[in-house]
Design an enzyme around this catalytic site. Structure first.
Site, mmCIF file in Angstrom:
data_model
loop_
_atom_site.group_PDB
_atom_site.id
_atom_site.type_symbol
_atom_site.label_atom_id
_atom_site.label_comp_id
_atom_site.label_asym_id
_atom_site.label_seq_id
_atom_site.Cartn_x
_atom_site.Cartn_y
_atom_site.Cartn_z
ATOM 1 N N GLU A 46 -74.041 -44.600 29.164
ATOM 2 C CA GLU A 46 -73.547 -44.938 30.505
ATOM 3 C C GLU A 46 -72.028 -44.877 30.563
ATOM 4 O O GLU A 46 -71.444 -44.381 31.536
ATOM 5 C CB GLU A 46 -74.001 -46.352 30.909
ATOM 6 C CG GLU A 46 -75.514 -46.548 30.970
ATOM 7 C CD GLU A 46 -76.102 -47.020 29.649
ATOM 8 O OE1 GLU A 46 -75.672 -46.526 28.590
ATOM 9 O OE2 GLU A 46 -76.987 -47.889 29.671
ATOM 10 N N CYS A 69 -77.606 -51.942 28.606
ATOM 11 C CA CYS A 69 -77.531 -53.152 27.792
ATOM 12 C C CYS A 69 -76.825 -54.272 28.554
ATOM 13 O O CYS A 69 -76.036 -54.039 29.473
ATOM 14 C CB CYS A 69 -76.852 -52.869 26.456
ATOM 15 S SG CYS A 69 -75.136 -52.390 26.569
ATOM 16 N N CYS A 78 -73.235 -52.391 29.331
ATOM 17 C CA CYS A 78 -73.286 -51.231 30.228
ATOM 18 C C CYS A 78 -73.663 -51.648 31.648
ATOM 19 O O CYS A 78 -73.208 -51.039 32.614
ATOM 20 C CB CYS A 78 -74.279 -50.201 29.712
ATOM 21 S SG CYS A 78 -73.679 -49.333 28.265
ATOM 22 N N ALA A 156 -99.140 -25.195 -2.836
ATOM 23 C CA ALA A 156 -98.455 -24.379 -3.854
ATOM 24 C C ALA A 156 -99.491 -23.516 -4.554
ATOM 25 O O ALA A 156 -100.681 -23.850 -4.589
ATOM 26 C CB ALA A 156 -97.740 -25.280 -4.873
ATOM 27 N N LEU A 198 -83.156 -30.541 0.656
ATOM 28 C CA LEU A 198 -83.461 -31.425 1.793
ATOM 29 C C LEU A 198 -82.331 -31.522 2.814
ATOM 30 O O LEU A 198 -82.214 -32.512 3.521
ATOM 31 C CB LEU A 198 -83.880 -32.832 1.314
ATOM 32 C CG LEU A 198 -85.059 -32.891 0.340
ATOM 33 C CD1 LEU A 198 -85.381 -34.338 -0.036
ATOM 34 C CD2 LEU A 198 -86.300 -32.201 0.901
ATOM 35 N N ARG A 201 -80.003 -26.648 7.180
ATOM 36 C CA ARG A 201 -79.182 -25.449 6.974
ATOM 37 C C ARG A 201 -79.144 -24.549 8.203
ATOM 38 O O ARG A 201 -78.906 -23.350 8.096
ATOM 39 C CB ARG A 201 -79.673 -24.700 5.726
ATOM 40 C CG ARG A 201 -79.463 -25.527 4.449
ATOM 41 C CD ARG A 201 -79.698 -24.758 3.176
ATOM 42 N NE ARG A 201 -81.085 -24.458 2.915
ATOM 43 C CZ ARG A 201 -81.980 -25.336 2.415
ATOM 44 N NH1 ARG A 201 -81.600 -26.571 2.126
ATOM 45 N NH2 ARG A 201 -83.214 -24.968 2.199
ATOM 46 N N GLU A 257 -91.590 -35.198 3.615
ATOM 47 C CA GLU A 257 -91.853 -33.753 3.479
ATOM 48 C C GLU A 257 -92.719 -33.429 2.273
ATOM 49 O O GLU A 257 -92.624 -32.344 1.721
ATOM 50 C CB GLU A 257 -90.521 -32.992 3.408
ATOM 51 C CG GLU A 257 -89.895 -32.759 4.757
ATOM 52 C CD GLU A 257 -89.118 -31.447 4.829
ATOM 53 O OE1 GLU A 257 -89.482 -30.460 4.171
ATOM 54 O OE2 GLU A 257 -88.109 -31.441 5.552
ATOM 55 N N GLY A 259 -94.624 -34.243 -1.644
ATOM 56 C CA GLY A 259 -95.740 -33.307 -1.697
ATOM 57 C C GLY A 259 -97.066 -33.994 -1.396
ATOM 58 O O GLY A 259 -97.131 -34.928 -0.609
HETATM 59 C C1 AOF Z 1 -77.358 -48.618 26.401
HETATM 60 N N1 AOF Z 1 -76.915 -47.330 26.301
HETATM 61 O O1 AOF Z 1 -76.519 -45.472 25.138
HETATM 62 C C2 AOF Z 1 -77.501 -47.288 24.001
HETATM 63 C C3 AOF Z 1 -77.978 -48.625 24.130
HETATM 64 O O2 AOF Z 1 -74.463 -52.444 18.655
HETATM 65 P P1 AOF Z 1 -74.224 -52.125 20.090
HETATM 66 O O3 AOF Z 1 -73.358 -53.081 20.788
HETATM 67 O O4 AOF Z 1 -73.809 -50.696 20.287
HETATM 68 O O5 AOF Z 1 -75.646 -52.284 20.845
HETATM 69 C C4 AOF Z 1 -76.788 -51.705 20.333
HETATM 70 C C5 AOF Z 1 -77.942 -51.941 21.270
HETATM 71 O O6 AOF Z 1 -77.659 -51.410 22.562
HETATM 72 C C6 AOF Z 1 -79.210 -51.240 20.814
HETATM 73 O O7 AOF Z 1 -79.981 -52.024 19.951
HETATM 74 C C7 AOF Z 1 -79.923 -51.016 22.129
HETATM 75 O O8 AOF Z 1 -80.540 -52.202 22.565
HETATM 76 C C8 AOF Z 1 -78.769 -50.715 23.067
HETATM 77 N N2 AOF Z 1 -78.483 -49.276 23.049
HETATM 78 N N3 AOF Z 1 -77.913 -49.219 25.335
HETATM 79 O O9 AOF Z 1 -77.242 -49.235 27.458
HETATM 80 C C9 AOF Z 1 -76.964 -46.642 25.166
HETATM 81 N N4 AOF Z 1 -77.528 -46.607 22.817
HETATM 82 ZN ZN ZN Z 2 -74.829 -50.201 26.612
#
Ligand code: AOF
Ligand code: ZN
Length: 324
Positions: A46, A69, A78, A156, A198, A201, A257, A259
């Site tokens: 955001e 968040c 956010c 294999a 692993l 590439r 991956e 075996g």
């Molecule tokens: C959002 N937008 O792009 C993401 C979110 O450790 P912080 O403060 O960066 O917070 C991590 C938490 O924020 C994560 O566990 C999830 O709940 C949220 N991630 N939230 O609004 C984002 N990546």
């Molecule tokens: Zn956020």
């Protein structure tokens, strides 16, 4: 939302322990800003999209693949940033299961008078962010098992023999998958037989190789092996505890991956969320190494539902999802 999901997918494998979120800001029918979670998990999607939209965010709609968040992390929430920018409508795909958010973002927006809807393209979003969602809900990474097998079910030509089974198209897909996962694991038997690297590439994506792990048990890591020279962690013990440890370390996705024995162990423990089976038209014959070390494919597939199939050159990729 479809566009926001596509943007979020660019970040797959780069944001752990954060989810790979996408965001599109639309003002008067025109895209004003786009964003996705940046490498390492910050800035959030955001913030990036708001930065691009600038003053055009006022009165706009934000489409976000995950609930914005509501907690104070390394920067402010956010939800607050969207309010501050004057966004008047927010549409999300999923509620964030992180206990620090968990409905709090939606509530904060609604309390401020923003029109807020959720659940748009929720199924697609759950697939795209399955790693993060699995780690929050089950305290372990999402486990993706990939096996490339011959038409007669061998991995294999013979014990200890490095055998290339799938063609260039399938191999490129596997390397893309590596770029999108946080960690990768093979059994010690595979290290001894194949000496794998692993890494991813694909041109331009070399920096996105997942963190490598070897499941110990059968012998020691040869000091001259490619993985030993790269630096790899040998892990041992019961799989649930091992996965819980990777979860605590913030890894959202683990690609297994092979075996045959490692695949069988994860399948028998019921710890495979997504099973990608690549079947090539080549036949390796009776001397070949059985794909699941004695477990029948029919039996292994019992807990799964086929969710998609496609041809990659001459090879068929079948995607099986664990039934809930
Ligand atoms: C959002 N937008 O792009 C993401 C979110 O450790 P912080 O403060 O960066 O917070 C991590 C938490 O924020 C994560 O566990 C999830 O709940 C949220 N991630 N939230 O609004 C984002 N990546
Ligand atoms: Zn956020």
């Amino acid at each position: 939302m479809d566009y926001a999901l596509r943007l979020g997918r660019r970040a797959l494998g780069t944001t752990a322990e954060n989810p790979n979120v996408g965001c599109v800001i639309v003002k008067d029918g025109v895209v004003a800003g786009i964003g996705w979670t940046m490498p390492g998990g910050r800035p959030h999607a955001e913030t990036v999209a708001l930065g691009m939209a600038g003053g055009r965010a006022r009165g706009a709609t934000a489409y976000v693949t995950l609930e914005p968040c509501a907690h104070h992390g390394r920067t402010g929430p956010c939800a607050e940033a969207l309010l501050g920018a004057g966004v008047t409508r927010v549409v999300t795909a999923l509620t964030d299961p992180d206990p620090r958010v968990s409905g709090g973002g939606h509530a904060m927006l609604r309390a401020a008078g923003v029109a807020c809807e959720t659940g748009l393209m929720a199924e697609e979003a759950s697939r795209d962010m399955a790693g993060f969602l699995t780690r929050i809900r089950l305290q372990r990474p999402q486990v993706i098992l990939k096996l490339a097998v011959s038409a007669d079910g061998k991995i294999a030509a013979g014990p200890g023999q490095r055998t290339s089974i799938s063609g260039p198209e399938a191999n490129a897909r596997v390397h893309l998958l590596r770029a999108q996962c946080n960690a990768i694991l093979v059994g010690m038997g595979t290290v001894l037989a194949d000496d794998p690297e692993l890494t991813c590439r694909l041109p331009g994506l070399e920096a996105r190789s997942p963190r490598p792990f070897v499941l110990g048990g059968a012998g020691h890591l040869p000091p001259a092996s490619r993985l030993a020279r790269r630096g790899v962690e040998v892990v041992e013990g019961p799989l649930p505890g091992l996965l819980a440890d990777l979860g605590r370390r913030g890894l959202n996705t683990l690609l297994v991956e092979g075996g045959a024995r490692a695949a069988r162990s994860f399948l028998e423990a019921g710890l495979v969320d997504l099973f990608l089976l690549i079947q090539s038209p080549v036949t390796l014959g009776a001397g070949g190494v059985d794909m699941l070390a004695g477990l029948s494919l029919d039996q292994a597939l019992q807990p799964f539902a086929l969710s998609g199939q496609e041809m990659l050159g001459g090879d068929r990729l079948s995607v099986y999802e664990a039934r809930p």
